[in-house]
Design a protein around this motif. Structure first.
Motif, PDB file in Angstrom:
ATOM      1  N   GLY A  63       0.825  -1.203   0.000  1.00 29.44           N
ATOM      2  CA  GLY A  63       0.000   0.000   0.000  1.00 29.44           C
ATOM      3  C   GLY A  63       0.856   1.247   0.000  1.00 29.44           C
ATOM      4  N   ALA A  64       0.317   2.329  -0.532  1.00 25.53           N
ATOM      5  CA  ALA A  64       1.013   3.609  -0.548  1.00 25.53           C
ATOM      6  C   ALA A  64      -0.014   4.719  -0.379  1.00 25.53           C
ATOM      7  N   GLY A  65       0.418   5.803   0.242  1.00 28.50           N
ATOM      8  CA  GLY A  65      -0.463   6.939   0.452  1.00 28.50           C
ATOM      9  C   GLY A  65       0.274   8.076   1.123  1.00 28.50           C
ATOM     10  N   ALA A  66      -0.473   8.911   1.830  1.00 27.64           N
ATOM     11  CA  ALA A  66       0.107  10.060   2.518  1.00 27.64           C
ATOM     12  C   ALA A  66      -0.744  10.392   3.741  1.00 27.64           C
ATOM     13  N   SER A  67      -0.141  11.133   4.670  1.00 27.16           N
ATOM     14  CA  SER A  67      -0.873  11.539   5.861  1.00 27.16           C
ATOM     15  C   SER A  67      -0.388  12.900   6.349  1.00 27.16           C
ATOM     16  N   ALA A  68      -1.246  13.553   7.098  1.00 27.63           N
ATOM     17  CA  ALA A  68      -0.931  14.813   7.768  1.00 27.63           C
ATOM     18  C   ALA A  68      -1.171  14.603   9.257  1.00 27.63           C
ATOM     19  N   GLN A  69      -0.299  15.189  10.065  1.00 29.05           N
ATOM     20  CA  GLN A  69      -0.424  15.007  11.508  1.00 29.05           C
ATOM     21  C   GLN A  69      -0.188  16.330  12.234  1.00 29.05           C
ATOM     22  N   ALA A  70      -1.023  16.608  13.217  1.00 27.85           N
ATOM     23  CA  ALA A  70      -0.830  17.745  14.116  1.00 27.85           C
ATOM     24  C   ALA A  70      -0.380  17.175  15.457  1.00 27.85           C
ATOM     25  N   GLU A  71       0.522  17.889  16.111  1.00 27.65           N
ATOM     26  CA  GLU A  71       1.077  17.430  17.380  1.00 27.65           C
ATOM     27  C   GLU A  71       1.131  18.611  18.351  1.00 27.65           C
ATOM     28  N   TYR A  72       0.569  18.424  19.532  1.00 28.74           N
ATOM     29  CA  TYR A  72       0.573  19.455  20.562  1.00 28.74           C
ATOM     30  C   TYR A  72       1.310  18.924  21.784  1.00 28.74           C
ATOM     31  N   PHE A  73       2.325  19.657  22.233  1.00 30.46           N
ATOM     32  CA  PHE A  73       3.112  19.259  23.397  1.00 30.46           C
ATOM     33  C   PHE A  73       2.471  19.812  24.671  1.00 30.46           C
ATOM     34  N   PHE A  74       2.001  18.916  25.539  1.00 30.27           N
ATOM     35  CA  PHE A  74       1.466  19.379  26.818  1.00 30.27           C
ATOM     36  C   PHE A  74       2.516  19.268  27.917  1.00 30.27           C
ATOM     37  N   THR A  75       3.644  18.602  27.666  1.00 32.73           N
ATOM     38  CA  THR A  75       4.852  18.702  28.474  1.00 32.73           C
ATOM     39  C   THR A  75       6.010  18.766  27.477  1.00 32.73           C
ATOM     40  N   ASP A  76       7.221  18.939  27.973  1.00 34.56           N
ATOM     41  CA  ASP A  76       8.371  19.030  27.062  1.00 34.56           C
ATOM     42  C   ASP A  76       8.621  17.745  26.279  1.00 34.56           C
ATOM     43  N   HIS A  77       8.203  16.603  26.811  1.00 34.28           N
ATOM     44  CA  HIS A  77       8.508  15.329  26.161  1.00 34.28           C
ATOM     45  C   HIS A  77       7.279  14.459  25.927  1.00 34.28           C
ATOM     46  N   THR A  78       6.086  15.037  26.014  1.00 35.98           N
ATOM     47  CA  THR A  78       4.859  14.281  25.785  1.00 35.98           C
ATOM     48  C   THR A  78       3.915  15.128  24.937  1.00 35.98           C
ATOM     49  N   SER A  79       3.365  14.494  23.905  1.00 38.19           N
ATOM     50  CA  SER A  79       2.477  15.246  23.008  1.00 38.19           C
ATOM     51  C   SER A  79       1.230  14.440  22.676  1.00 38.19           C
ATOM     52  N   LEU A  80       0.201  15.181  22.278  1.00 41.57           N
ATOM     53  CA  LEU A  80      -1.022  14.599  21.736  1.00 41.57           C
ATOM     54  C   LEU A  80      -0.930  14.721  20.217  1.00 41.57           C
ATOM     55  N   THR A  81      -1.382  13.700  19.503  1.00 44.82           N
ATOM     56  CA  THR A  81      -1.322  13.721  18.045  1.00 44.82           C
ATOM     57  C   THR A  81      -2.710  13.496  17.456  1.00 44.82           C
ATOM     58  N   VAL A  82      -2.939  14.077  16.285  1.00 43.27           N
ATOM     59  CA  VAL A  82      -4.143  13.846  15.497  1.00 43.27           C
ATOM     60  C   VAL A  82      -3.668  13.631  14.065  1.00 43.27           C
ATOM     61  N   LEU A  83      -4.086  12.512  13.456  1.00 42.99           N
ATOM     62  CA  LEU A  83      -3.616  12.141  12.127  1.00 42.99           C
ATOM     63  C   LEU A  83      -4.785  11.850  11.201  1.00 42.99           C
ATOM     64  N   GLY A  84      -4.653  12.262   9.961  1.00 45.36           N
ATOM     65  CA  GLY A  84      -5.605  11.932   8.907  1.00 45.36           C
ATOM     66  C   GLY A  84      -4.832  11.642   7.636  1.00 45.36           C
ATOM     67  N   GLY A  85      -5.356  10.757   6.798  1.00 49.27           N
ATOM     68  CA  GLY A  85      -4.622  10.444   5.585  1.00 49.27           C
ATOM     69  C   GLY A  85      -5.389   9.551   4.641  1.00 49.27           C
ATOM     70  N   PHE A  86      -4.653   8.957   3.738  1.00 54.23           N
ATOM     71  CA  PHE A  86      -5.199   8.038   2.747  1.00 54.23           C
ATOM     72  C   PHE A  86      -4.113   7.032   2.405  1.00 54.23           C
ATOM     73  N   ILE A  87      -4.495   5.752   2.299  1.00 53.96           N
ATOM     74  CA  ILE A  87      -3.568   4.730   1.823  1.00 53.96           C
ATOM     75  C   ILE A  87      -4.356   3.719   0.995  1.00 53.96           C
ATOM     76  N   GLY A  88      -3.822   3.383  -0.162  1.00 55.58           N
ATOM     77  CA  GLY A  88      -4.444   2.408  -1.048  1.00 55.58           C
ATOM     78  C   GLY A  88      -3.589   1.157  -1.118  1.00 55.58           C
ATOM     79  N   TYR A  89      -4.209   0.000  -0.945  1.00 53.70           N
ATOM     80  CA  TYR A  89      -3.500  -1.285  -0.992  1.00 53.70           C
ATOM     81  C   TYR A  89      -3.837  -2.000  -2.290  1.00 53.70           C
ATOM     82  N   LEU A  90      -2.821  -2.500  -2.972  1.00 52.91           N
ATOM     83  CA  LEU A  90      -3.012  -3.231  -4.219  1.00 52.91           C
ATOM     84  C   LEU A  90      -3.651  -4.586  -3.954  1.00 52.91           C
ATOM     85  N   GLY A  91      -4.521  -5.003  -4.855  1.00 56.69           N
ATOM     86  CA  GLY A  91      -5.141  -6.317  -4.743  1.00 56.69           C
ATOM     87  C   GLY A  91      -4.172  -7.419  -5.132  1.00 56.69           C
ATOM     88  N   GLY A  92      -4.220  -8.522  -4.415  1.00 55.83           N
ATOM     89  CA  GLY A  92      -3.376  -9.674  -4.713  1.00 55.83           C
ATOM     90  C   GLY A  92      -4.052 -10.594  -5.720  1.00 55.83           C
TER      91      GLY A  92
END
Length: 174
Positions: free
Chosen positions: A41-70
């Motif tokens: 499969g191949a595709g792309a994604s976008a992600q937002a990341e918010y740091f609520f401490t210096d070394h810990t973050s919350l993430t939100v991801l959206g994207g698309f991926i298409g897998y070839l049929g076998g």
């Protein structure tokens, strides 16, 4: 690498309260039950990341991926239809030092295999490394497992259960 990243903690710039965005390609290879039905499969994604401490973050991801049929067993020349997945997930990421990270994301995967549509429970454990570039930008290199669990009744041709793929995401951090 882990010792190097851990030693960089003292030199790391504070991240608390900051946002980061990343965008990039993804590839995946189907594992398990559906490995013969779909493969690469191949595709792309976008992600937002918010740091609520210096070394810990919350993430939100959206994207698309298409897998070839076998190829269909016992039916030369026929292939399964491609399967498309639109993941929408949120999660948490922990940084060890400034570069090495582990995390997980949960959410939904909207699946279309040409024969029907399904909304699946999506989950992804992730391990990665952020390479720094100039101007405090970077490249996020992540290895993950994308799992999607859905009901057999959701797709008319009888597909159901858990679909999984080992994936690689290489994204530019803004």
């Amino acid at each position: 690498m882990l010792v190097l990243c851990t030693s960089v903690i003292a030199l790391a710039q504070p991240e608390q309260g900051k946002f980061r965005f990343s965008l990039g390609p993804e590839v995946g290879y189907v594992t398990g039950t559906y490995a013969q039905t779909w493969n690469l499969g191949a595709g792309a994604s976008a992600q937002a990341e918010y740091f609520f401490t210096d070394h810990t973050s919350l993430t939100v991801l959206g994207g698309f991926i298409g897998y070839l049929g076998g190829s269909v067993p016992n039916n030369p020349g026929y292939k399964y239809q491609a399967m498309n997945v639109i993941p929408v997930k949120a999660g948490i990421r922990f940084y060890v030092g400034e570069c090495f990270h582990i995390g997980a994301q949960l959410g939904a995967g909207f699946i279309d295999n040409g024969a029907g549509h399904a909304t699946a429970f999506a989950y992804s454990p992730i391990i990665g490394y952020n390479f720094k570039t100039s101007n405090y930008k970077g490249i996020d290199f992540s290895i993950k497992y994308d799992g999607y669990s859905f009901s057999q009744k959701d797709i008319p041709n009888g597909y159901g259960g858990t679909f999984g793929a080992v994936g690689l995401r290489v994204a530019y951090i803004f």
